[in-house]
Scaffold this motif. Structure first.
Motif, mmCIF file in Angstrom:
data_model
loop_
_atom_site.group_PDB
_atom_site.id
_atom_site.type_symbol
_atom_site.label_atom_id
_atom_site.label_comp_id
_atom_site.label_asym_id
_atom_site.label_seq_id
_atom_site.Cartn_x
_atom_site.Cartn_y
_atom_site.Cartn_z
ATOM 1 N N GLU A 1 0.831 -1.202 0.000
ATOM 2 C CA GLU A 1 0.000 0.000 0.000
ATOM 3 C C GLU A 1 0.868 1.255 0.000
ATOM 4 O OE1 GLU A 1 -4.161 1.472 1.877
ATOM 5 O OE2 GLU A 1 -2.851 0.348 3.218
ATOM 6 N N GLU A 2 1.954 1.254 0.772
ATOM 7 C CA GLU A 2 2.866 2.400 0.783
ATOM 8 C C GLU A 2 3.464 2.640 -0.600
ATOM 9 O OE1 GLU A 2 5.674 1.400 3.824
ATOM 10 O OE2 GLU A 2 4.336 2.010 5.443
ATOM 11 N N ALA A 3 3.704 1.562 -1.337
ATOM 12 C CA ALA A 3 4.260 1.675 -2.685
ATOM 13 C C ALA A 3 3.164 1.859 -3.734
ATOM 14 C CB ALA A 3 5.100 0.444 -3.011
ATOM 15 N N ARG A 4 1.921 1.938 -3.299
ATOM 16 C CA ARG A 4 0.742 2.195 -4.132
ATOM 17 C C ARG A 4 0.416 1.078 -5.124
ATOM 18 N NH1 ARG A 4 1.424 8.519 -5.181
ATOM 19 N NH2 ARG A 4 2.430 7.720 -7.015
ATOM 20 N N PHE A 5 0.801 -0.141 -4.801
ATOM 21 C CA PHE A 5 0.386 -1.283 -5.612
ATOM 22 C C PHE A 5 -1.043 -1.675 -5.270
ATOM 23 C CE2 PHE A 5 4.995 -1.929 -5.889
ATOM 24 C CZ PHE A 5 5.128 -2.188 -7.230
ATOM 25 N N VAL A 6 -1.406 -1.497 -3.999
ATOM 26 C CA VAL A 6 -2.746 -1.868 -3.533
ATOM 27 C C VAL A 6 -3.314 -0.729 -2.704
ATOM 28 C CG1 VAL A 6 -2.165 -4.334 -3.476
ATOM 29 C CG2 VAL A 6 -1.961 -2.976 -1.387
ATOM 30 N N GLU A 7 -4.618 -0.807 -2.473
ATOM 31 C CA GLU A 7 -5.280 0.141 -1.587
ATOM 32 C C GLU A 7 -6.212 -0.641 -0.675
ATOM 33 O OE1 GLU A 7 -8.941 1.668 -4.372
ATOM 34 O OE2 GLU A 7 -6.950 2.531 -4.738
ATOM 35 N N ARG B 1 7.800 0.038 -10.121
ATOM 36 C CA ARG B 1 9.126 -0.471 -9.732
ATOM 37 C C ARG B 1 9.932 0.612 -9.020
ATOM 38 N NH1 ARG B 1 8.340 -3.474 -14.386
ATOM 39 N NH2 ARG B 1 9.362 -2.014 -15.754
ATOM 40 N N ALA B 2 9.799 1.852 -9.474
ATOM 41 C CA ALA B 2 10.506 2.958 -8.817
ATOM 42 C C ALA B 2 9.989 3.140 -7.390
ATOM 43 C CB ALA B 2 10.340 4.244 -9.623
ATOM 44 N N ALA B 3 8.690 3.041 -7.201
ATOM 45 C CA ALA B 3 8.113 3.174 -5.861
ATOM 46 C C ALA B 3 8.595 2.045 -4.960
ATOM 47 C CB ALA B 3 6.582 3.185 -5.944
ATOM 48 N N ALA C 1 12.152 2.779 -3.989
ATOM 49 C CA ALA C 1 12.188 3.846 -2.987
ATOM 50 C C ALA C 1 11.789 3.315 -1.616
ATOM 51 C CB ALA C 1 11.265 4.990 -3.407
ATOM 52 N N ALA C 2 10.782 2.450 -1.574
ATOM 53 C CA ALA C 2 10.358 1.859 -0.298
ATOM 54 C C ALA C 2 11.472 0.988 0.282
ATOM 55 C CB ALA C 2 9.080 1.045 -0.490
ATOM 56 N N ALA C 3 12.168 0.240 -0.571
ATOM 57 C CA ALA C 3 13.286 -0.595 -0.104
ATOM 58 C C ALA C 3 14.412 0.281 0.446
ATOM 59 C CB ALA C 3 13.791 -1.479 -1.240
ATOM 60 N N PHE C 4 14.690 1.385 -0.230
ATOM 61 C CA PHE C 4 15.709 2.324 0.243
ATOM 62 C C PHE C 4 15.320 2.877 1.616
ATOM 63 C CE2 PHE C 4 17.068 6.798 0.582
ATOM 64 C CZ PHE C 4 18.450 6.634 0.577
ATOM 65 N N ALA C 5 14.058 3.278 1.753
ATOM 66 C CA ALA C 5 13.594 3.841 3.027
ATOM 67 C C ALA C 5 13.716 2.807 4.146
ATOM 68 C CB ALA C 5 12.150 4.322 2.892
ATOM 69 N N ARG C 6 13.341 1.559 3.871
ATOM 70 C CA ARG C 6 13.467 0.502 4.888
ATOM 71 C C ARG C 6 14.925 0.306 5.278
ATOM 72 N NH1 ARG C 6 9.660 -1.773 1.602
ATOM 73 N NH2 ARG C 6 11.196 -3.073 0.547
ATOM 74 N N ALA C 7 15.819 0.304 4.295
ATOM 75 C CA ALA C 7 17.249 0.117 4.575
ATOM 76 C C ALA C 7 17.788 1.266 5.425
ATOM 77 C CB ALA C 7 18.037 0.002 3.273
ATOM 78 N N MET C 8 17.381 2.480 5.121
ATOM 79 C CA MET C 8 17.848 3.629 5.891
ATOM 80 C C MET C 8 17.332 3.563 7.332
ATOM 81 S SD MET C 8 19.873 5.367 3.950
ATOM 82 C CE MET C 8 20.372 3.741 3.361
ATOM 83 N N ARG C 9 16.060 3.155 7.500
ATOM 84 C CA ARG C 9 15.523 2.999 8.863
ATOM 85 C C ARG C 9 16.281 1.909 9.613
ATOM 86 N NH1 ARG C 9 10.463 3.914 6.438
ATOM 87 N NH2 ARG C 9 10.115 1.702 6.173
ATOM 88 N N ASP C 10 16.546 0.786 8.941
ATOM 89 C CA ASP C 10 17.276 -0.324 9.577
ATOM 90 C C ASP C 10 18.683 0.099 9.999
ATOM 91 O OD1 ASP C 10 15.050 -1.897 9.157
ATOM 92 O OD2 ASP C 10 15.930 -3.035 7.485
ATOM 93 N N LEU C 11 19.275 1.008 9.237
ATOM 94 C CA LEU C 11 20.628 1.496 9.549
ATOM 95 C C LEU C 11 20.607 2.692 10.492
ATOM 96 C CD1 LEU C 11 22.127 1.250 5.944
ATOM 97 C CD2 LEU C 11 22.751 -0.168 7.923
ATOM 98 N N ALA C 12 19.417 3.107 10.887
ATOM 99 C CA ALA C 12 19.233 4.259 11.779
ATOM 100 C C ALA C 12 19.804 5.546 11.183
ATOM 101 C CB ALA C 12 19.827 3.988 13.162
#
Length: 128
Positions: free
Chosen positions: A61-67, A86-88, A91-102
């Motif tokens: 849903e965050e990547a707008r594939f579903v609602e 695919r770009a979304a 971007a979501a994968a990047f955001a998760r990685a950044m959160r995981d790395l604090a």
């Protein structure tokens, strides 16, 4: 919906499920408006915890594939072409990685801008 988990894979189950749902959407096997199975149903079918499938649906849903339409369920959303989808997801994968790395959000954005700037500079050099 035909989703198969590979228990021998190093990819976590939630990532396997997410990737397979995205592939089904991209291939047109899950067209716009298709209702996805309820979280508990899919979790039971796959032998996963309901929270795992809920996480998949949330990320989709965050990547707008579903609602999600409240109690009506979760549906494949309209209006997203494959490249933007695919770009979304990237971007979501990047955001998760950044959160995981604090990494602080402002620092993550700086890193992304720098990476995009480097890519654009390289691309323009290649065009010459």
């Amino acid at each position: 919906m035909d989703i198969r988990l590979d228990p021998a894979s190093s990819t976590p189950p939630f990532a396997q499920v997410r990737a397979q749902i995205i592939a089904l959407i991209d291939a047109g096997d899950l067209p716009t408006g298709t209702r996805l199975p309820p979280v508990r149903t899919l979790a039971t079918d796959l032998g996963l915890a309901a929270n795992t499938v809920a996480r998949v649906y949330k990320e989709l849903e965050e990547a707008r594939f579903v609602e999600t339409r409240g109690r009506a369920g979760t549906f494949v959303s309209a209006g997203m072409d494959a490249t933007r989808a695919r770009a979304a997801e990237a971007a979501a994968a990047f955001a998760r990685a950044m959160r995981d790395l604090a990494v602080a959000p402002s620092d993550a954005l700086d890193l992304a801008r720098a990476a995009l700037g480097n890519e654009m500079t390289s691309a323009s050099r290649n065009d010459e």
